[in-house]
Design a protein around this motif. Structure first.
Motif, mmCIF file in Angstrom:
data_model
loop_
_atom_site.group_PDB
_atom_site.id
_atom_site.type_symbol
_atom_site.label_atom_id
_atom_site.label_comp_id
_atom_site.label_asym_id
_atom_site.label_seq_id
_atom_site.Cartn_x
_atom_site.Cartn_y
_atom_site.Cartn_z
ATOM 1 N N ALA A 1 0.840 -1.193 0.000
ATOM 2 C CA ALA A 1 0.000 0.000 0.000
ATOM 3 C C ALA A 1 0.877 1.244 0.000
ATOM 4 O O ALA A 1 1.875 1.313 0.722
ATOM 5 C CB ALA A 1 -0.906 -0.005 1.231
ATOM 6 N N GLU B 1 -8.910 -1.507 -11.828
ATOM 7 C CA GLU B 1 -7.506 -1.186 -11.541
ATOM 8 C C GLU B 1 -6.688 -1.052 -12.821
ATOM 9 O O GLU B 1 -6.896 -1.792 -13.772
ATOM 10 C CB GLU B 1 -6.936 -2.324 -10.677
ATOM 11 N N GLN C 1 -7.662 8.313 -11.890
ATOM 12 C CA GLN C 1 -8.446 8.911 -10.808
ATOM 13 C C GLN C 1 -9.777 9.437 -11.325
ATOM 14 O O GLN C 1 -10.814 9.278 -10.679
ATOM 15 C CB GLN C 1 -7.639 10.011 -10.107
ATOM 16 N N ARG D 1 -8.330 2.142 -9.263
ATOM 17 C CA ARG D 1 -7.168 1.986 -8.407
ATOM 18 C C ARG D 1 -5.932 1.903 -9.306
ATOM 19 O O ARG D 1 -5.995 1.353 -10.403
ATOM 20 C CB ARG D 1 -7.344 0.693 -7.615
ATOM 21 N N ASP E 1 -1.810 4.109 -5.803
ATOM 22 C CA ASP E 1 -2.346 3.432 -4.615
ATOM 23 C C ASP E 1 -1.496 2.275 -4.118
ATOM 24 O O ASP E 1 -1.364 2.059 -2.920
ATOM 25 C CB ASP E 1 -3.748 2.891 -4.921
#
Ligand code: C2E
Ligand code: MG
Ligand code: MG
Ligand code: MG
Length: 288
Positions: A49, A203, A231, A236, A257
């Protein structure tokens, strides 16, 4: 020749035409054997992350399963070589099942202590397009007791764009079933903005070639543009191929991310994976 069936002589003839030598022919038959003998293994690479733990430690978000083949004669053979080979030999279904089942078996154990983790599986073109793909996938999730939402399916941008109509239908079924879809190697294919908007993906995985160029002004602007687009589409973002902290810091600043690369951990065996500090974070000295 097609209607006469295929003997070895004809196969060699075709291979010679395509410029493939005897070595490659050997490799192919050994791959077929390795798949039959279940000698393909799986290595795991951490997905980290971008936002760390409150104590500042890196936080494990997931894991990508990567196929590995060690051949007695040739040594390690890259999946970039043997995955396309398996596709051409019509063995990718079996290979995919083998990899997925080993990965799910590990992942099931890891989830007991790390319920927030997700697992990313690479899905090739023929696998995605196989008639029984979704049923087999769902059956596996059921057998291993893993929720669909814990699984990300990585499909390369070129595959997603190959037959957009059909891919779209497939991806829609997978997404409706709760799987997260990721566009792998993003930026190397030709997805248009409207296609990205239409496709039910969750994603974007920014290709390593962009990450490599991030320290040049144009390179930086490219990644910036990809991230803003993602975005805007509420996708993601993952960046692959991060090899140093400076690159990681830049990508964090841009709002990516999830980070992945040798800097955080190379692909490794399951045993090595669970021994990583990332998998076993030290408790905070002073809790906030
Ligand atoms: P990919 O899905 O884009 O996977 C990322 C590749 O980048 C992996 O190579 C990984 O080892 C490598 N990598 C990760 N971090 C770094 C880094 O910091 N620097 C550099 N230079 N490389 C990094 P790998 O394992 O050789 O896999 C190559 C490709 O083969 C994968 O690219 C994927 O497209 C395919 N592949 C691997 N396993 C499978 C599989 O089980 N099924 C299918 N369909 N494809 C697979
Ligand atoms: Mg991948
Ligand atoms: Mg990738
Ligand atoms: Mg890649």
């Amino acid at each position: 020749a097609k209607s006469q069936g295929r003997n070895n002589f004809q196969m060699f003839g075709e291979m010679a035409e395509k410029g493939l030598g005897k070595t490659e022919f050997d490799t192919r038959s050994r791959l077929a054997q390795a798949i039959r003998d279940r000698q393909i293994s799986v290595w795991y690479q951490p997905l980290v992350a971008a936002r760390p733990h409150r104590n500042g430690g890196a936080r494990l978000a997931g894991v990508e399963a990567l196929a590995r083949w060690h051949d007695e004669k040739a040594g390690w053979i890259s999946p970039a070589v043997f995955i396309p080979m398996a596709e051409n030999l019509g063995l990718i279904g079996e290979l995919g099942d083998l990899v997925r089942r080993q990965a799910l078996e590990q992942f099931r154990h890891w989830r007991t202590t790390h319920p927030q983790l997700h697992i990313a599986l690479n899905i090739s073109k023929r696998q995605l397009f196989a008639a029984n793909f979704i049923d087999v996938l769902k059956a596996d999730m059921e057998s291993w007791g893993i929720p669909h939402t814990a699984v990300t399916l990585e499909i390369t941008e070129s595959v997603a764009m190959m037959d957009v109509e059909f891919a779209d239908e497939r991806l829609r079924q997978l997404s409706a079933a709760g799987f997260t879809l990721s566009i792998d190697d993003f930026g190397t294919g030709y997805a248009s903005l409207s296609q990205l908007h239409e496709l039910p993906v969750g994603e974007l995985k920014i290709d390593i070639s962009f990450v490599r160029r991030i320290h040049s002004p144009e390179g930086l602007r490219m990644v910036q543009a990809i991230v803003s687009m993602a975005q805007a589409l509420e996708l993601r973002t993952v960046a692959e191929g991060i090899e140093d902290e400076a690159t990681a810091a830049t990508l964090r600043k841009l709002g990516v991310d999830i980070l992945q690369g040798y800097h955080f951990g190379r692909p490794c065996t399951a045993e090595e994976f669970i021994a990583l500090p990332l998998f076993n974070p030290a408790p905070a000295l002073h809790s906030a």
